[in-house]
Design a protein around this motif. Structure first.
Motif, PDB file in Angstrom:
ATOM      1  N   ALA A  18       0.826  -1.205   0.000  1.00  0.00           N
ATOM      2  CA  ALA A  18       0.000   0.000   0.000  1.00  0.00           C
ATOM      3  C   ALA A  18       0.864   1.259   0.000  1.00  0.00           C
ATOM      4  CB  ALA A  18      -0.943  -0.003   1.195  1.00  0.00           C
ATOM      5  N   ILE A  19       1.973   1.237   0.734  1.00  0.00           N
ATOM      6  CA  ILE A  19       2.881   2.387   0.770  1.00  0.00           C
ATOM      7  C   ILE A  19       3.520   2.605  -0.593  1.00  0.00           C
ATOM      8  CG2 ILE A  19       5.073   3.235   1.721  1.00  0.00           C
ATOM      9  CD1 ILE A  19       4.234   1.898   4.381  1.00  0.00           C
ATOM     10  N   VAL A  20       4.022   1.544  -1.217  1.00  0.00           N
ATOM     11  CA  VAL A  20       4.659   1.664  -2.536  1.00  0.00           C
ATOM     12  C   VAL A  20       3.656   2.149  -3.572  1.00  0.00           C
ATOM     13  CG1 VAL A  20       5.761   0.374  -4.404  1.00  0.00           C
ATOM     14  CG2 VAL A  20       6.476  -0.005  -2.044  1.00  0.00           C
ATOM     15  N   LYS A  21       2.453   1.605  -3.570  1.00  0.00           N
ATOM     16  CA  LYS A  21       1.408   2.057  -4.497  1.00  0.00           C
ATOM     17  C   LYS A  21       1.108   3.538  -4.296  1.00  0.00           C
ATOM     18  CE  LYS A  21      -2.381  -0.252  -4.904  1.00  0.00           C
ATOM     19  NZ  LYS A  21      -3.577  -1.031  -4.508  1.00  0.00           N
ATOM     20  N   THR A  22       1.022   3.947  -3.045  1.00  0.00           N
ATOM     21  CA  THR A  22       0.731   5.345  -2.725  1.00  0.00           C
ATOM     22  C   THR A  22       1.827   6.264  -3.246  1.00  0.00           C
ATOM     23  OG1 THR A  22      -0.496   4.702  -0.745  1.00  0.00           O
ATOM     24  CG2 THR A  22       0.328   6.958  -0.821  1.00  0.00           C
ATOM     25  N   LEU A  23       3.077   5.914  -2.996  1.00  0.00           N
ATOM     26  CA  LEU A  23       4.188   6.768  -3.403  1.00  0.00           C
ATOM     27  C   LEU A  23       4.320   6.849  -4.929  1.00  0.00           C
ATOM     28  CD1 LEU A  23       6.838   5.830  -0.703  1.00  0.00           C
ATOM     29  CD2 LEU A  23       5.382   7.869  -0.816  1.00  0.00           C
ATOM     30  N   CYS A  24       4.144   5.737  -5.612  1.00  0.00           N
ATOM     31  CA  CYS A  24       4.207   5.748  -7.080  1.00  0.00           C
ATOM     32  C   CYS A  24       3.097   6.605  -7.676  1.00  0.00           C
ATOM     33  CB  CYS A  24       4.118   4.327  -7.627  1.00  0.00           C
ATOM     34  SG  CYS A  24       5.582   3.329  -7.319  1.00  0.00           S
ATOM     35  N   TYR A  25       1.907   6.453  -7.156  1.00  0.00           N
ATOM     36  CA  TYR A  25       0.774   7.245  -7.633  1.00  0.00           C
ATOM     37  C   TYR A  25       1.005   8.734  -7.373  1.00  0.00           C
ATOM     38  CZ  TYR A  25      -3.994   8.983  -8.052  1.00  0.00           C
ATOM     39  OH  TYR A  25      -5.097   9.689  -8.411  1.00  0.00           O
ATOM     40  N   ARG A  26       1.496   9.065  -6.194  1.00  0.00           N
ATOM     41  CA  ARG A  26       1.721  10.464  -5.843  1.00  0.00           C
ATOM     42  C   ARG A  26       2.818  11.089  -6.696  1.00  0.00           C
ATOM     43  NH1 ARG A  26      -1.850  13.400  -5.236  1.00  0.00           N
ATOM     44  NH2 ARG A  26      -3.391  11.854  -4.914  1.00  0.00           N
ATOM     45  N   LEU A  27       3.874  10.342  -7.010  1.00  0.00           N
ATOM     46  CA  LEU A  27       4.926  10.868  -7.880  1.00  0.00           C
ATOM     47  C   LEU A  27       4.343  11.259  -9.233  1.00  0.00           C
ATOM     48  CD1 LEU A  27       7.898  11.497  -8.326  1.00  0.00           C
ATOM     49  CD2 LEU A  27       8.220   9.122  -9.035  1.00  0.00           C
ATOM     50  N   PHE A  28       3.500  10.424  -9.770  1.00  0.00           N
ATOM     51  CA  PHE A  28       2.811  10.713 -11.028  1.00  0.00           C
ATOM     52  C   PHE A  28       1.936  11.961 -10.876  1.00  0.00           C
ATOM     53  CE2 PHE A  28      -0.760   9.550 -14.009  1.00  0.00           C
ATOM     54  CZ  PHE A  28      -0.053   9.810 -15.177  1.00  0.00           C
ATOM     55  N   VAL A  53       3.374  20.735  -1.950  1.00  0.00           N
ATOM     56  CA  VAL A  53       2.490  20.906  -0.793  1.00  0.00           C
ATOM     57  C   VAL A  53       1.184  20.138  -0.972  1.00  0.00           C
ATOM     58  CG1 VAL A  53       1.111  22.588   0.503  1.00  0.00           C
ATOM     59  CG2 VAL A  53       3.481  23.101  -0.064  1.00  0.00           C
ATOM     60  N   THR A  54       0.554  20.283  -2.121  1.00  0.00           N
ATOM     61  CA  THR A  54      -0.730  19.595  -2.311  1.00  0.00           C
ATOM     62  C   THR A  54      -0.556  18.084  -2.321  1.00  0.00           C
ATOM     63  OG1 THR A  54      -0.594  19.759  -4.735  1.00  0.00           O
ATOM     64  CG2 THR A  54      -1.785  21.498  -3.583  1.00  0.00           C
ATOM     65  N   ASN A  55       0.505  17.605  -2.909  1.00  0.00           N
ATOM     66  CA  ASN A  55       0.662  16.159  -3.031  1.00  0.00           C
ATOM     67  C   ASN A  55       1.206  15.485  -1.779  1.00  0.00           C
ATOM     68  OD1 ASN A  55      -0.167  15.103  -5.784  1.00  0.00           O
ATOM     69  ND2 ASN A  55       0.823  17.053  -6.243  1.00  0.00           N
ATOM     70  N   VAL A  56       1.960  16.169  -0.970  1.00  0.00           N
ATOM     71  CA  VAL A  56       2.366  15.585   0.311  1.00  0.00           C
ATOM     72  C   VAL A  56       1.120  15.382   1.165  1.00  0.00           C
ATOM     73  CG1 VAL A  56       3.559  16.082   2.492  1.00  0.00           C
ATOM     74  CG2 VAL A  56       4.753  16.367   0.323  1.00  0.00           C
ATOM     75  N   THR A  57       0.252  16.387   1.179  1.00  0.00           N
ATOM     76  CA  THR A  57      -1.006  16.273   1.918  1.00  0.00           C
ATOM     77  C   THR A  57      -1.850  15.128   1.366  1.00  0.00           C
ATOM     78  OG1 THR A  57      -0.985  18.635   2.346  1.00  0.00           O
ATOM     79  CG2 THR A  57      -3.093  17.509   2.603  1.00  0.00           C
ATOM     80  N   LYS A  58      -1.968  15.058   0.067  1.00  0.00           N
ATOM     81  CA  LYS A  58      -2.787  14.027  -0.568  1.00  0.00           C
ATOM     82  C   LYS A  58      -2.186  12.628  -0.393  1.00  0.00           C
ATOM     83  CE  LYS A  58      -4.790  17.081  -4.009  1.00  0.00           C
ATOM     84  NZ  LYS A  58      -4.892  17.379  -5.447  1.00  0.00           N
ATOM     85  N   THR A  59      -0.880  12.527  -0.274  1.00  0.00           N
ATOM     86  CA  THR A  59      -0.238  11.222  -0.075  1.00  0.00           C
ATOM     87  C   THR A  59      -0.724  10.577   1.212  1.00  0.00           C
ATOM     88  OG1 THR A  59       1.723  11.863  -1.299  1.00  0.00           O
ATOM     89  CG2 THR A  59       1.969  10.044   0.250  1.00  0.00           C
ATOM     90  N   PHE A  60      -0.734  11.351   2.285  1.00  0.00           N
ATOM     91  CA  PHE A  60      -1.173  10.799   3.562  1.00  0.00           C
ATOM     92  C   PHE A  60      -2.660  10.479   3.552  1.00  0.00           C
ATOM     93  CE2 PHE A  60       2.726  13.078   4.770  1.00  0.00           C
ATOM     94  CZ  PHE A  60       3.418  12.011   5.304  1.00  0.00           C
ATOM     95  N   THR A  61      -3.466  11.337   2.953  1.00  0.00           N
ATOM     96  CA  THR A  61      -4.895  11.061   2.922  1.00  0.00           C
ATOM     97  C   THR A  61      -5.207   9.863   2.025  1.00  0.00           C
ATOM     98  OG1 THR A  61      -5.259  12.725   1.200  1.00  0.00           O
ATOM     99  CG2 THR A  61      -5.595  13.412   3.485  1.00  0.00           C
TER     100      THR A  61
END
Length: 81
Positions: A18-28, A53-61
């Motif tokens: 789940a963490i890897v999926k989240t980080l890959c998606y957020r990088l995109f 800023v927007t994507n760090v916030t969205k990564t955690f959510t």
């Protein structure tokens, strides 16, 4: 159908997955957000700031959202064979 049958507390995927999926998606998504912000603002610095800023916030959510859905059994066939 009982509401309790729709939820489970045993995860269907590992936490690392789940963490890897989240980080890959957020990088995109950072790349897309920075590109759009750059087009709108005309400033690379502002675009990067907005994107980060927007994507760090969205990564955690998103991670929390993904983990929550991992406990919902609705739409998952318990006997796939």
């Amino acid at each position: 159908m009982k509401l309790a049958r729709l939820f489970t507390w045993s995860p269907h995927q590992g936490q690392l997955r789940a963490i890897v999926k989240t980080l890959c998606y957020r990088l995109f998504m950072i790349m897309i957000t920075v590109g759009v912000a750059w087009i709108i603002t005309g400033s690379g610095t502002d675009a990067v700031s907005i994107g980060i800023v927007t994507n760090v916030t969205k990564t955690f959510t998103y991670y929390l959202y993904e983990r929550m859905w991992d406990h919902i059994t609705w739409g998952i066939d318990p006997n796939p064979n």
